[in-house]
Design a protein around this motif. Structure first.
Motif, short mmCIF file in Angstrom:
data_model
loop_
_atom_site.label_atom_id
_atom_site.label_comp_id
_atom_site.label_asym_id
_atom_site.label_seq_id
_atom_site.Cartn_x
_atom_site.Cartn_y
_atom_site.Cartn_z
N ARG A 74 0.83 -1.21 0.00
CA ARG A 74 0.00 0.00 0.00
C ARG A 74 0.86 1.26 0.00
N ASP A 98 2.04 3.00 -3.39
CA ASP A 98 1.14 3.89 -4.11
C ASP A 98 0.88 5.12 -3.26
N PRO A 99 1.18 6.32 -3.78
CA PRO A 99 0.99 7.53 -2.97
C PRO A 99 -0.48 7.78 -2.63
N PHE A 100 -0.68 8.41 -1.49
CA PHE A 100 -2.02 8.76 -1.05
C PHE A 100 -2.45 10.07 -1.70
N ASP A 101 -3.76 10.21 -1.92
CA ASP A 101 -4.27 11.44 -2.53
C ASP A 101 -4.21 12.61 -1.56
N GLU A 102 -4.52 12.35 -0.32
CA GLU A 102 -4.59 13.40 0.70
C GLU A 102 -3.56 13.14 1.79
N GLU A 103 -3.02 14.20 2.36
CA GLU A 103 -2.06 14.04 3.45
C GLU A 103 -2.73 13.45 4.68
N GLU A 108 -5.01 11.15 4.69
CA GLU A 108 -5.04 9.70 4.48
C GLU A 108 -3.70 9.09 4.87
N ASN A 109 -2.63 9.77 4.49
CA ASN A 109 -1.29 9.32 4.81
C ASN A 109 -1.09 9.24 6.33
#
Length: 112
Positions: A46, A49-54, A56-57
């Motif tokens: 997981r 794959d970069p996250f769309d929102e910080e 979420e990270n």
């Protein structure tokens, strides 16, 4: 080198972790349960794959570290879990880092 003179491509850490997990070998160091090993393999997958929102990270990192709570020392001794900790700790909250410091403080000598 291969027989035709080309350089052989090395397998990534994630590819090796998947392979060894299927064979029932759960990395070097301390032994962890198969479900924990599989969890950390999924975390590595997981994280690629970069996250769309910080947010979420931050939530992802917090969830991974909360899953480790109470077992930090044992997990840090396992090759795969240690790699995950090393990869995620720069993104961890101060609270998470403090918990790790507390967990390892009994193993550290006081230096004066």
């Amino acid at each position: 080198l291969t027989m035709d003179g080309k350089k052989k491509k090395k397998r990534s850490f994630l590819q090796k972790a998947r392979k060894f997990g299927k064979l029932g070998q759960r990395g070097r160091g301390t032994n962890i349960a198969q479900d924990q090993y599989d969890y950390f393999v999924r975390v590595l997958e997981r994280w690629r794959d970069p996250f769309d929102e910080e947010d979420e990270n931050k939530m992802f990192v917090g969830n991974v570290f909360s899953a480790m709570e109470g077992d930090e020392r044992n997990l840090a001794g396992n090759q795969l879990a240690s790699r995950v900790i090393e990869m995620l700790i720069p993104f961890a909250s101060d609270e998470v880092i403090f918990k790790f410091v507390e967990a390892f403080s009994q193993d550290l000598r006081l230096v004066c």
